[in-house]
Design a protein around this motif. Structure first.
Motif, PDB file in Angstrom:
ATOM      1  N   PHE A  39       0.839  -1.197   0.000  1.00 30.65           N
ATOM      2  CA  PHE A  39       0.000   0.000   0.000  1.00 30.65           C
ATOM      3  C   PHE A  39       0.873   1.247   0.000  1.00 30.65           C
ATOM      4  CE2 PHE A  39      -3.459  -2.509   2.453  1.00 30.65           C
ATOM      5  CZ  PHE A  39      -3.935  -3.048   1.264  1.00 30.65           C
ATOM      6  N   SER A  40       1.989   1.186   0.704  1.00 31.76           N
ATOM      7  CA  SER A  40       2.901   2.317   0.747  1.00 31.76           C
ATOM      8  C   SER A  40       3.629   2.500  -0.582  1.00 31.76           C
ATOM      9  CB  SER A  40       3.926   2.119   1.864  1.00 31.76           C
ATOM     10  OG  SER A  40       4.899   3.136   1.817  1.00 31.76           O
ATOM     11  N   GLN A  41       4.094   1.404  -1.159  1.00 32.49           N
ATOM     12  CA  GLN A  41       4.865   1.485  -2.401  1.00 32.49           C
ATOM     13  C   GLN A  41       3.994   1.775  -3.619  1.00 32.49           C
ATOM     14  OE1 GLN A  41       6.901  -2.272  -2.586  1.00 32.49           O
ATOM     15  NE2 GLN A  41       8.529  -1.604  -1.232  1.00 32.49           N
ATOM     16  N   GLU A  42       2.888   1.071  -3.734  1.00 31.36           N
ATOM     17  CA  GLU A  42       2.058   1.145  -4.932  1.00 31.36           C
ATOM     18  C   GLU A  42       0.845   2.054  -4.773  1.00 31.36           C
ATOM     19  OE1 GLU A  42       3.146  -0.352  -7.637  1.00 31.36           O
ATOM     20  OE2 GLU A  42       4.799  -1.283  -6.526  1.00 31.36           O
ATOM     21  N   GLY A  43       0.467   2.340  -3.545  1.00 32.12           N
ATOM     22  CA  GLY A  43      -0.748   3.095  -3.284  1.00 32.12           C
ATOM     23  C   GLY A  43      -1.902   2.139  -3.013  1.00 32.12           C
ATOM     24  N   LEU A  44      -2.882   2.629  -2.303  1.00 30.90           N
ATOM     25  CA  LEU A  44      -4.024   1.786  -1.937  1.00 30.90           C
ATOM     26  C   LEU A  44      -4.775   1.282  -3.159  1.00 30.90           C
ATOM     27  CD1 LEU A  44      -5.543   3.776   1.068  1.00 30.90           C
ATOM     28  CD2 LEU A  44      -4.071   1.769   1.146  1.00 30.90           C
ATOM     29  N   TYR A  45      -4.939   2.134  -4.135  1.00 33.41           N
ATOM     30  CA  TYR A  45      -5.777   1.787  -5.280  1.00 33.41           C
ATOM     31  C   TYR A  45      -5.064   0.912  -6.299  1.00 33.41           C
ATOM     32  CZ  TYR A  45      -8.502   5.377  -3.066  1.00 33.41           C
ATOM     33  OH  TYR A  45      -9.190   6.089  -2.124  1.00 33.41           O
ATOM     34  N   ASP A  46      -3.742   1.027  -6.359  1.00 37.62           N
ATOM     35  CA  ASP A  46      -2.991   0.253  -7.345  1.00 37.62           C
ATOM     36  C   ASP A  46      -2.458  -1.068  -6.807  1.00 37.62           C
ATOM     37  OD1 ASP A  46      -3.409   2.127  -9.351  1.00 37.62           O
ATOM     38  OD2 ASP A  46      -1.646   3.305  -8.761  1.00 37.62           O
ATOM     39  N   SER A  47      -2.552  -1.278  -5.508  1.00 38.48           N
ATOM     40  CA  SER A  47      -2.118  -2.545  -4.924  1.00 38.48           C
ATOM     41  C   SER A  47      -3.160  -3.616  -5.220  1.00 38.48           C
ATOM     42  CB  SER A  47      -1.960  -2.412  -3.408  1.00 38.48           C
ATOM     43  OG  SER A  47      -0.948  -1.500  -3.098  1.00 38.48           O
ATOM     44  N   ARG A  48      -2.671  -4.769  -5.696  1.00 36.45           N
ATOM     45  CA  ARG A  48      -3.586  -5.860  -6.024  1.00 36.45           C
ATOM     46  C   ARG A  48      -3.472  -6.960  -4.987  1.00 36.45           C
ATOM     47  NH1 ARG A  48      -2.637  -8.151 -11.569  1.00 36.45           N
ATOM     48  NH2 ARG A  48      -0.744  -8.785 -10.496  1.00 36.45           N
ATOM     49  N   ILE A  49      -4.590  -7.607  -4.727  1.00 43.06           N
ATOM     50  CA  ILE A  49      -4.627  -8.718  -3.776  1.00 43.06           C
ATOM     51  C   ILE A  49      -3.576  -9.761  -4.151  1.00 43.06           C
ATOM     52  CG2 ILE A  49      -6.020 -10.665  -2.942  1.00 43.06           C
ATOM     53  CD1 ILE A  49      -6.824  -8.020  -1.698  1.00 43.06           C
ATOM     54  N   GLU A  50      -3.474 -10.061  -5.414  1.00 46.15           N
ATOM     55  CA  GLU A  50      -2.514 -11.063  -5.876  1.00 46.15           C
ATOM     56  C   GLU A  50      -1.080 -10.681  -5.500  1.00 46.15           C
ATOM     57  OE1 GLU A  50      -1.220 -13.341  -9.998  1.00 46.15           O
ATOM     58  OE2 GLU A  50      -2.860 -11.908 -10.037  1.00 46.15           O
ATOM     59  N   ASP A  51      -0.736  -9.406  -5.631  1.00 42.48           N
ATOM     60  CA  ASP A  51       0.611  -8.960  -5.273  1.00 42.48           C
ATOM     61  C   ASP A  51       0.849  -9.059  -3.765  1.00 42.48           C
ATOM     62  OD1 ASP A  51       1.090  -8.377  -7.956  1.00 42.48           O
ATOM     63  OD2 ASP A  51       0.378  -6.318  -7.738  1.00 42.48           O
ATOM     64  N   ILE A  52      -0.177  -8.722  -3.000  1.00 47.21           N
ATOM     65  CA  ILE A  52      -0.068  -8.790  -1.538  1.00 47.21           C
ATOM     66  C   ILE A  52       0.137 -10.232  -1.094  1.00 47.21           C
ATOM     67  CG2 ILE A  52      -1.333  -8.433   0.625  1.00 47.21           C
ATOM     68  CD1 ILE A  52      -2.671  -5.992  -0.864  1.00 47.21           C
ATOM     69  N   THR A  53      -0.669 -11.137  -1.618  1.00 46.35           N
ATOM     70  CA  THR A  53      -0.544 -12.539  -1.211  1.00 46.35           C
ATOM     71  C   THR A  53       0.772 -13.143  -1.699  1.00 46.35           C
ATOM     72  OG1 THR A  53      -1.906 -13.243  -3.099  1.00 46.35           O
ATOM     73  CG2 THR A  53      -3.018 -12.963  -0.967  1.00 46.35           C
ATOM     74  N   ASN A  54       1.230 -12.759  -2.879  1.00 39.62           N
ATOM     75  CA  ASN A  54       2.538 -13.223  -3.359  1.00 39.62           C
ATOM     76  C   ASN A  54       3.639 -12.753  -2.416  1.00 39.62           C
ATOM     77  OD1 ASN A  54       1.579 -14.595  -5.605  1.00 39.62           O
ATOM     78  ND2 ASN A  54       1.941 -12.894  -7.004  1.00 39.62           N
ATOM     79  N   HIS A  55       3.563 -11.501  -2.003  1.00 37.57           N
ATOM     80  CA  HIS A  55       4.568 -10.952  -1.096  1.00 37.57           C
ATOM     81  C   HIS A  55       4.544 -11.679   0.251  1.00 37.57           C
ATOM     82  CE1 HIS A  55       7.437  -7.981   0.252  1.00 37.57           C
ATOM     83  NE2 HIS A  55       6.740  -7.873   1.374  1.00 37.57           N
ATOM     84  N   ALA A  56       3.344 -12.045   0.696  1.00 37.33           N
ATOM     85  CA  ALA A  56       3.199 -12.756   1.970  1.00 37.33           C
ATOM     86  C   ALA A  56       3.532 -14.240   1.831  1.00 37.33           C
ATOM     87  CB  ALA A  56       1.782 -12.590   2.512  1.00 37.33           C
ATOM     88  N   GLY A  57       3.636 -14.722   0.587  1.00 39.79           N
ATOM     89  CA  GLY A  57       3.974 -16.123   0.365  1.00 39.79           C
ATOM     90  C   GLY A  57       2.820 -17.079   0.606  1.00 39.79           C
ATOM     91  N   ILE A  58       1.599 -16.620   0.311  1.00 39.75           N
ATOM     92  CA  ILE A  58       0.419 -17.476   0.495  1.00 39.75           C
ATOM     93  C   ILE A  58      -0.421 -17.461  -0.772  1.00 39.75           C
ATOM     94  CG2 ILE A  58       0.341 -17.084   2.990  1.00 39.75           C
ATOM     95  CD1 ILE A  58      -2.069 -15.224   2.429  1.00 39.75           C
ATOM     96  N   ALA A  59      -1.345 -18.393  -0.851  1.00 43.01           N
ATOM     97  CA  ALA A  59      -2.254 -18.460  -1.991  1.00 43.01           C
ATOM     98  C   ALA A  59      -3.239 -17.290  -1.936  1.00 43.01           C
ATOM     99  CB  ALA A  59      -3.016 -19.783  -1.989  1.00 43.01           C
ATOM    100  N   LYS A  60      -3.643 -16.829  -3.101  1.00 41.40           N
ATOM    101  CA  LYS A  60      -4.528 -15.667  -3.194  1.00 41.40           C
ATOM    102  C   LYS A  60      -5.807 -15.830  -2.369  1.00 41.40           C
ATOM    103  CE  LYS A  60      -6.889 -12.783  -6.609  1.00 41.40           C
ATOM    104  NZ  LYS A  60      -7.144 -12.579  -8.027  1.00 41.40           N
ATOM    105  N   GLY A  61      -6.432 -16.982  -2.448  1.00 44.91           N
ATOM    106  CA  GLY A  61      -7.684 -17.201  -1.740  1.00 44.91           C
ATOM    107  C   GLY A  61      -7.541 -17.200  -0.225  1.00 44.91           C
TER     108      GLY A  61
END
Length: 123
Positions: free
Chosen positions: A35-57
């Motif tokens: 959210f800090s790097q990309e902004g709230l609106y441009d951050s995607r769930i898929e990117d967040i879950t990839n960064h956290a190392g978990i499946a999207k769902g």
């Protein structure tokens, strides 16, 4: 024999709870970073879950929506800020000292946590 089964079950539940807590923290951390790097609106769930190392769902087991994750990130950030301010208020003897301490705490906190400043501003 029954006692051993009960103890094993309690141990499994404790481990499961710790894993859930860790996963939730990883999601909040990943959300904060993206959210800090990309902004709230441009951050995607898929990117967040990839960064956290978990499946999207998996995110949806912890948060109903991206907005709920944003709320968790902001709540966590405000808790950090509150703790920071509280620590600076120790020893203040009057309102003038307390006001100066709160102001200084905000400045110092956001110098150290510029990512949260951007997120708070967007929210």
């Amino acid at each position: 024999m029954r006692k051993q089964v009960d103890e094993a079950s309690e141990s499994d539940v404790g481990l499961r709870d710790r894993r859930r807590s860790l996963t939730r923290r990883e999601l909040v951390f990943a959300g904060r970073k993206l959210f800090s790097q990309e902004g709230l609106y441009d951050s995607r769930i898929e990117d967040i879950t990839n960064h956290a190392g978990i499946a999207k769902g998996t995110l949806y087991l912890y948060f109903r929506s991206k907005e709920d994750l944003v709320l968790a990130v902001v709540t966590s950030g405000f808790e950090e800020l509150s703790g920071y301010i509280s620590a600076r208020l120790d020893g203040c003897r009057n309102l003038q000292e307390a006001s100066a301490a709160v102001f200084a705490a905000h400045v110092e906190f956001f110098e150290e946590n510029q990512d949260l400043m951007r997120i708070f501003h967007q929210v």
